[in-house]
Design a protein around this motif. Structure first.
Motif, PDB file in Angstrom:
ATOM      1  N   ASP A 115      60.514  44.262  28.563  1.00 30.28           N
ATOM      2  CA  ASP A 115      60.507  45.272  27.507  1.00 30.28           C
ATOM      3  C   ASP A 115      61.994  45.462  27.482  1.00 30.28           C
ATOM      4  OD1 ASP A 115      60.066  47.143  25.829  1.00 30.28           O
ATOM      5  OD2 ASP A 115      59.598  48.741  27.097  1.00 30.28           O
ATOM      6  N   LEU A 116      62.616  44.852  26.363  1.00 28.42           N
ATOM      7  CA  LEU A 116      63.888  44.870  25.949  1.00 28.42           C
ATOM      8  C   LEU A 116      64.324  45.841  24.532  1.00 28.42           C
ATOM      9  CD1 LEU A 116      65.343  41.597  26.919  1.00 28.42           C
ATOM     10  CD2 LEU A 116      65.514  43.571  28.224  1.00 28.42           C
ATOM     11  N   SER A 117      65.344  46.815  24.599  1.00 31.21           N
ATOM     12  CA  SER A 117      65.890  47.218  23.434  1.00 31.21           C
ATOM     13  C   SER A 117      67.296  47.753  23.510  1.00 31.21           C
ATOM     14  CB  SER A 117      64.931  48.649  23.113  1.00 31.21           C
ATOM     15  OG  SER A 117      65.336  49.621  24.211  1.00 31.21           O
ATOM     16  N   LEU A 118      67.922  47.862  22.364  1.00 30.27           N
ATOM     17  CA  LEU A 118      69.115  48.231  22.410  1.00 30.27           C
ATOM     18  C   LEU A 118      69.558  49.223  23.365  1.00 30.27           C
ATOM     19  CD1 LEU A 118      70.367  47.466  18.834  1.00 30.27           C
ATOM     20  CD2 LEU A 118      71.198  46.505  20.875  1.00 30.27           C
ATOM     21  N   THR A 119      68.612  50.257  23.160  1.00 29.90           N
ATOM     22  CA  THR A 119      68.784  51.455  24.179  1.00 29.90           C
ATOM     23  C   THR A 119      68.959  50.856  25.492  1.00 29.90           C
ATOM     24  OG1 THR A 119      67.639  52.944  22.442  1.00 29.90           O
ATOM     25  CG2 THR A 119      67.860  53.776  24.843  1.00 29.90           C
ATOM     26  N   ILE A 120      67.905  50.279  26.183  1.00 27.49           N
ATOM     27  CA  ILE A 120      67.848  49.908  27.344  1.00 27.49           C
ATOM     28  C   ILE A 120      68.953  49.333  27.893  1.00 27.49           C
ATOM     29  CG2 ILE A 120      66.564  48.189  29.044  1.00 27.49           C
ATOM     30  CD1 ILE A 120      64.121  49.089  27.399  1.00 27.49           C
ATOM     31  N   LEU A 121      69.611  48.200  26.965  1.00 27.08           N
ATOM     32  CA  LEU A 121      70.551  47.358  27.360  1.00 27.08           C
ATOM     33  C   LEU A 121      72.004  48.033  27.231  1.00 27.08           C
ATOM     34  CD1 LEU A 121      69.622  44.153  25.185  1.00 27.08           C
ATOM     35  CD2 LEU A 121      69.907  44.201  27.675  1.00 27.08           C
ATOM     36  N   SER A 122      72.223  48.838  26.380  1.00 33.78           N
ATOM     37  CA  SER A 122      73.304  49.826  26.239  1.00 33.78           C
ATOM     38  C   SER A 122      73.411  50.720  27.288  1.00 33.78           C
ATOM     39  CB  SER A 122      73.272  50.707  25.089  1.00 33.78           C
ATOM     40  OG  SER A 122      72.038  51.646  24.982  1.00 33.78           O
ATOM     41  N   GLU A 123      72.248  51.189  27.887  1.00 32.90           N
ATOM     42  CA  GLU A 123      72.431  52.063  29.207  1.00 32.90           C
ATOM     43  C   GLU A 123      72.666  51.063  30.474  1.00 32.90           C
ATOM     44  OE1 GLU A 123      68.699  53.809  29.415  1.00 32.90           O
ATOM     45  OE2 GLU A 123      69.001  55.485  27.791  1.00 32.90           O
ATOM     46  N   LEU A 124      72.166  50.122  30.615  1.00 30.73           N
ATOM     47  CA  LEU A 124      72.475  49.075  31.523  1.00 30.73           C
ATOM     48  C   LEU A 124      73.973  48.592  31.665  1.00 30.73           C
ATOM     49  CD1 LEU A 124      71.123  47.228  33.761  1.00 30.73           C
ATOM     50  CD2 LEU A 124      70.882  45.439  31.950  1.00 30.73           C
ATOM     51  N   PHE A 125      74.580  48.358  30.317  1.00 23.15           N
ATOM     52  CA  PHE A 125      75.802  47.903  30.388  1.00 23.15           C
ATOM     53  C   PHE A 125      76.859  49.057  29.909  1.00 23.15           C
ATOM     54  CE2 PHE A 125      73.747  43.780  29.848  1.00 23.15           C
ATOM     55  CZ  PHE A 125      74.412  43.076  30.621  1.00 23.15           C
ATOM     56  N   HIS A 126      76.546  50.355  30.053  1.00 15.61           N
ATOM     57  CA  HIS A 126      77.254  51.645  30.015  1.00 15.61           C
ATOM     58  C   HIS A 126      77.994  51.469  28.579  1.00 15.61           C
ATOM     59  CE1 HIS A 126      76.317  53.259  33.954  1.00 15.61           C
ATOM     60  NE2 HIS A 126      76.146  51.892  34.292  1.00 15.61           N
ATOM     61  N   ILE A 127      77.332  51.325  27.525  1.00 16.43           N
ATOM     62  CA  ILE A 127      78.095  51.086  26.173  1.00 16.43           C
ATOM     63  C   ILE A 127      77.285  51.636  24.961  1.00 16.43           C
ATOM     64  CG2 ILE A 127      77.104  48.812  25.854  1.00 16.43           C
ATOM     65  CD1 ILE A 127      79.399  47.994  24.383  1.00 16.43           C
ATOM     66  N   ASN A 128      77.769  52.402  24.285  1.00 12.33           N
ATOM     67  CA  ASN A 128      76.977  53.014  23.083  1.00 12.33           C
ATOM     68  C   ASN A 128      76.233  51.899  22.457  1.00 12.33           C
ATOM     69  OD1 ASN A 128      77.062  53.519  19.773  1.00 12.33           O
ATOM     70  ND2 ASN A 128      77.154  55.472  21.041  1.00 12.33           N
ATOM     71  N   SER A 129      74.950  52.153  21.966  1.00 12.31           N
ATOM     72  CA  SER A 129      74.044  51.462  21.382  1.00 12.31           C
ATOM     73  C   SER A 129      74.564  50.792  20.125  1.00 12.31           C
ATOM     74  CB  SER A 129      72.319  51.893  21.257  1.00 12.31           C
ATOM     75  OG  SER A 129      72.521  52.938  20.636  1.00 12.31           O
ATOM     76  N   ALA A 130      74.966  51.665  19.232  1.00 11.02           N
ATOM     77  CA  ALA A 130      75.474  51.345  17.891  1.00 11.02           C
ATOM     78  C   ALA A 130      76.465  50.405  17.902  1.00 11.02           C
ATOM     79  CB  ALA A 130      75.700  52.578  17.078  1.00 11.02           C
ATOM     80  N   TYR A 131      77.247  50.561  18.841  1.00  7.89           N
ATOM     81  CA  TYR A 131      78.571  49.642  19.060  1.00  7.89           C
ATOM     82  C   TYR A 131      78.117  48.313  19.550  1.00  7.89           C
ATOM     83  CZ  TYR A 131      82.888  47.732  20.725  1.00  7.89           C
ATOM     84  OH  TYR A 131      84.065  46.871  20.767  1.00  7.89           O
TER      85      TYR A 131
END
Length: 531
Positions: free
Chosen positions: A442-458
């Motif tokens: 289950d992948l989403s921008l929110t999950i990836l942004s938290e994983l890589f410590h970066i803002n999801s919009a950016y």
């Protein structure tokens, strides 16, 4: 050369048929003779027969019954019936019962050659199809093995974020047996060494060694093999402990050692870890097998190190400490990392040597996971990882281990910091690699942004700039690419393929697949020859 079986109750007719033509010129050889259908079936069972030429009327089992039995039990064997005019209509009616063609007696040599030419083309075409199918099955099996290996490696390195993700991934990769209540397991670490101490030969046979290990694991339903890139000349095994006590870890180790010595002429050094219970202990169990292996003697002789590592010597390390250490790295906070490291491995913790080694390995695994996530597999980082491993295996170099881990963490933090002040290329590359490896989760921008410590919009913005497609488009394209591969496995149901590539609904998966490929999953399968 294609093998022929001649069946007739009269010896003279069998011999006469052999003398009609030069069989080898036509691409055939007479492999055997039989006096009736019963003898023929016995010969077909014991030999590879491509073509049967049989009389119609014979005692016990006649030619038509023989053709039916061949169709039922030996579908790859072609049957030609020899008949007289009185049996002509009877033979014609039997064409649906397994008879491929017929010849009227007395057999004309030219007609015989024509029939053999057609049979040769049919036999060769079917063999090509079988080879292609076997090749396809090997490819599909290899793909599933790769997915399973990745799942196993992630499991022992604890690279998944949530327990629910672990359960989902194991189900999708057909590793449901790991989810049994109170599952007991044992890890076995196997290293190859050359008999004469020549590393070049080990390098040349490494891939063959890996294939051999996978074949050994495939032969046992409760044994799994995987490769950890951090240990170049090794393969790892996970053994699920059976209630009947058969196939103990020592027996498995001896089997591996025997096969590698016999087939590859290489020595093996094997470490056996202690028995662990439940998924939560898999990581520590894996480390225990590596530590057992590290107790082996230097040199080129085979060795099995078992029961060296005792479970009671290990402290119970809370997983949140590792998370704190990982977060310190992600937040590029070296001071916080050293503080957490001191709490975890400091001299005041008063741990045993083995307990310290387990803890150090857990931290090293965490650092390697961060480095892998950000694609930092450079020579300097690989060198520091190797030096850290060497220091841990010495078992009496506390300060050296801590210094190596600090140096490695400092280099990773510097790389993470540089990644975040660039135009985002390195971050996006890390995200892309993560998607390629975990497309079935289950992948989403929110999950990836938290994983890589970066803002999801950016992240969404720089991903589209660097890749040329937005996140959703890239993820779906990747999933469809893998889906096409899995659909070539006739043993996987459509819902299985859907789940493997990250869809919980087979209907929605079919809709997306048709939109991207112009065919539904069923239509795609039919186009590849799979019913």
């Amino acid at each position: 050369m294609r093998n022929v079986l001649i069946v007739d109750d009269e010896v003279q007719i069998r011999k006469g048929l052999q003398w009609k033509i030069d069989w080898e010129d036509e691409g055939f050889q007479i492999a055997a003779e039989a006096g009736n259908g019963e003898e023929a079936l016995s010969l077909i069972e014991k030999n590879r027969i491509d073509l049967v030429m049989t009389d119609v009327r014979m005692p016990r089992i006649d030619g038509i019954e023989l053709a039916k039995e061949c169709k039922k039990h030996y579908p790859d064997t072609k049957v030609i019936v020899l008949s007289g005019y009185s049996d002509f209509e009877y033979v014609k009616d039997s064409m649906k019962g397994g008879v491929r063609d017929y010849l009227l007696k007395p057999v004309d040599p030219e007609e015989l050659r024509e029939v053999l030419s057609r049979m040769k083309d049919e036999i060769d075409q079917e063999k090509r199809k079988q080879l292609e199918l076997a090749k396809l099955k090997r490819i599909v099996r290899t793909q599933l093995q790769e997915v399973q290996e990745q799942a196993l490696l992630s499991l022992v390195k604890e690279e998944w974020l949530q327990h629910s993700v672990v359960v989902e991934k194991l189900k999708l990769t057909r590793l449901n047996s790991f989810l049994q209540a109170n599952v007991k397991a044992q890890f076995i670490s196997v290293e190859i060494r050359d008999i004469k101490g020549k590393s070049q030969r080990v390098n040349e046979l490494r891939a063959t060694f890996q294939m051999l290990c996978k074949e050994i694991a495939e032969s046992k339903s409760h044994l799994f093999a995987f490769y950890d890139p951090n240990y170049t000349n090794m393969m790892q095994f996970l053994l699920l402990i059976k209630a009947d006590g058969l196939d103990s870890s020592t027996q498995i180790a001896k089997t591996i050692q025997h096969n590698v010595k016999k087939l590859l002429k290489l020595e093996t050094v094997i470490g056996i870890g202690y028995v662990v219970k439940g998924l939560s202990e898999f990581k520590t169990g894996y480390i225990s097998s590596l530590l057992s292996w590290s107790q082996s003697q230097l040199g080129t002789h085979s060795e099995i190190v078992d029961e060296t590592v005792k479970k009671e010597w290990f402290a119970n390390f809370p997983p949140e400490l590792e998370k704190k250490i990982t977060n310190a790295i992600e937040q590029t906070n070296m001071e916080k990392f050293e503080l957490e490291l001191n709490m975890f491995l400091g001299e005041k913790t008063k741990q045993s040597v083995f307990s310290f080694s387990i803890g150090a390995n857990r931290i090293l695994f965490s650092l390697v996971s961060v480095a892998k996530k950000y694609n930092m597999e450079t020579k300097n980082i690989e060198r520091l990882i190797w030096e850290s491993q060497q220091a841990i295996w010495e078992l009496n170099a506390h300060k050296k281990v801590v210094d190596c881990l600090v140096q490695l963490a400092d280099m990773i933090i510097e790389r993470v910091r540089n990644t975040r002040i660039t135009d985002g290329k390195l971050i996006v590359e890390g995200v892309r690699r993560y998607i390629d490896q975990h497309y079935g989760s289950d992948l989403s921008l929110t999950i990836l942004s938290e994983l890589f410590h970066i803002n999801s919009a950016y992240l969404s913005e720089i991903f589209k700039v660097q890749i040329g497609r937005n996140f959703s488009e890239y993820l779906v394209d990747r999933r469809m690419k893998e889906a096409r591969k899995f659909l070539e496995d006739e043993h996987l149901k459509i819902i299985d393929v859907a789940n493997l590539v990250g869809f919980s609904s087979s209907a929605y998966f079919s809709t997306v697949f048709k939109k991207h490929n112009g065919q539904s999953p069923i239509e795609f399968r039919r186009s590849t020859g799979i019913k």
